[in-house]
Design a protein around this motif. Structure first.
Motif, PDB file in Angstrom:
ATOM      1  N   TYR A 151      12.227  28.006  40.029  1.00  0.00           N
ATOM      2  CA  TYR A 151      11.702  28.573  38.782  1.00  0.00           C
ATOM      3  C   TYR A 151      11.943  30.075  38.799  1.00  0.00           C
ATOM      4  N   SER A 152      11.622  30.735  37.697  1.00  0.00           N
ATOM      5  CA  SER A 152      11.747  32.191  37.634  1.00  0.00           C
ATOM      6  C   SER A 152      10.575  32.763  36.858  1.00  0.00           C
ATOM      7  N   ILE A 161      13.528  35.105  40.981  1.00  0.00           N
ATOM      8  CA  ILE A 161      14.078  33.750  40.942  1.00  0.00           C
ATOM      9  C   ILE A 161      13.757  33.072  42.265  1.00  0.00           C
ATOM     10  N   TRP A 186      21.201  25.544  36.473  1.00  0.00           N
ATOM     11  CA  TRP A 186      20.041  26.296  35.983  1.00  0.00           C
ATOM     12  C   TRP A 186      20.126  27.751  36.417  1.00  0.00           C
ATOM     13  N   THR A 190      20.186  30.949  34.018  1.00  0.00           N
ATOM     14  CA  THR A 190      19.090  31.915  34.148  1.00  0.00           C
ATOM     15  C   THR A 190      19.623  33.325  34.347  1.00  0.00           C
ATOM     16  N   ASP A 193      20.837  34.771  31.171  1.00  0.00           N
ATOM     17  CA  ASP A 193      19.787  35.069  30.190  1.00  0.00           C
ATOM     18  C   ASP A 193      18.987  36.324  30.522  1.00  0.00           C
TER      19      ASP A 193
END
Length: 311
Positions: A151-152, A161, A186, A190, A193
């Motif tokens: 997840y981040s 991250i 992912w 990420t 983004d």
């Protein structure tokens, strides 16, 4: 982590270990920042606690937390680098539950501490229903309140991250250090983004890149350097090529090896933060490395300070 017969024997002998004396020392690593600039974040990286029932490991972790609260400047949040419990892979449900219960008891007594969690290889339960979305990892995810093992998040202008290092080998055995395909896709998205001006810190349990995996054990006894894929990310070169495209990645932090190092490669600092348990809670250091934790100061300009502190 378990990496040799020597390490397995250490784990078997853990029950007879005693808590060591408290000693504070510091060593600075990383990118020194100007003394007249205040950090915007101060975090503590606690990895490889290896908790189990019995007073040694629980008292040790409490001593570690107490020292941070007493001696360090205020910490914004803590990062658990994985291997929070001694070992779930080979244990039954009752034994695994007893290990997690030690962590719950500690967490209950320190409600003011904010933790972000990374999963380690020893946090994975071996006796798991195959229908779980993350086989073996679902128990640890429930303990940490996570939906998935990577997840981040953002804090005060920095982006973090958290990766999941441990995956099954192609033959189904456990384990090798890499990202699975879904996680890799992912991660790429990420990174795209995140605004290019926002500095990034990446957390993994197993080092993405490091020198210590070469020196931990008899890795040159064959006449060539042989570093197992469970000791450092086997997809390191691919990840490094990906990171090279994102100049706002400033640091990668890890644990797993129980040794301390700071390595700079292509303007990214790779820090390995030893182990809270040191030599699996035995009194003597592991490969000359005492138990400890890392303190990181993060600055608005993307620089950071890294300090490893013995306790």
């Amino acid at each position: 982590m378990k990496k040799s017969a020597t390490r397995r024997s250490v784990l078997k002998k853990l029950g007879i270990g005693t808590a060591g004396s408290v000693m504070l020392s510091t060593a600075a690593h990383g990118i020194p920042s100007s003394n007249d600039i205040e950090p915007i974040l101060r975090i503590a990286h606690l990895t490889d606690m290896h908790l189990q029932p019995g007073e040694v490991s629980e008292a040790g972790v409490r001593k570690c937390l107490d020292q941070i609260l007493r001696d360090e400047k205020p910490i914004d949040f803590f990062i658990n680098g994985g291997d929070l419990i001694m070992d779930a892979l080979r244990e039954d449900e009752a034994t695994t539950e007893a290990q997690w219960a030690v962590w719950r008891a500690i967490k209950k007594d320190y409600p003011q501490l904010k933790f972000y969690h990374c999963l380690g290889n020893h946090d994975v339960w071996g006796k798991t229903p195959v229908q779980e979305p993350y086989p073996g990892k679902a128990w640890a995810l429930r303990e940490h309140g996570l939906d998935r093992p990577y997840y981040s998040f953002s804090e005060k202008g920095w982006h973090f991250i958290v990766l999941d290092s441990t995956q099954q080998k192609p033959d189904g055995t456990w384990y090798t250090a890499k990202l699975d395909l879904a996680q890799r896709n992912w991660l790429e998205q990420t990174l795209q983004d995140i605004p290019s001006e926002e500095p990034i810190l990446i957390v993994s349990h197993i080092p993405i890149l490091g020198a210590t995996p070469f020196l931990d054990g008899d890795n040159a006894e064959s006449g060539d350097w042989v570093v197992p894929g469970a000791w450092m990310h086997i997809d390191a070169k691919s990840l490094i090529n990906l990171f090279y495209k994102h100049k706002n990645i400033k640091s990668c932090i890890s644990g797993h090896i129980h040794l301390v190092e700071s390595l700079k490669y292509h303007d990214i600092m790779y820090h390995c933060s030893g182990a809270v348990c040191g030599n699996w809670w035995k009194d003597e250091p592991y490969e000359l490395t005492d138990r400890g934790y890392a303190i990181m100061e993060l600055f608005a300009n993307g620089e950071h300070n890294y300090i490893y502190v013995n306790f």
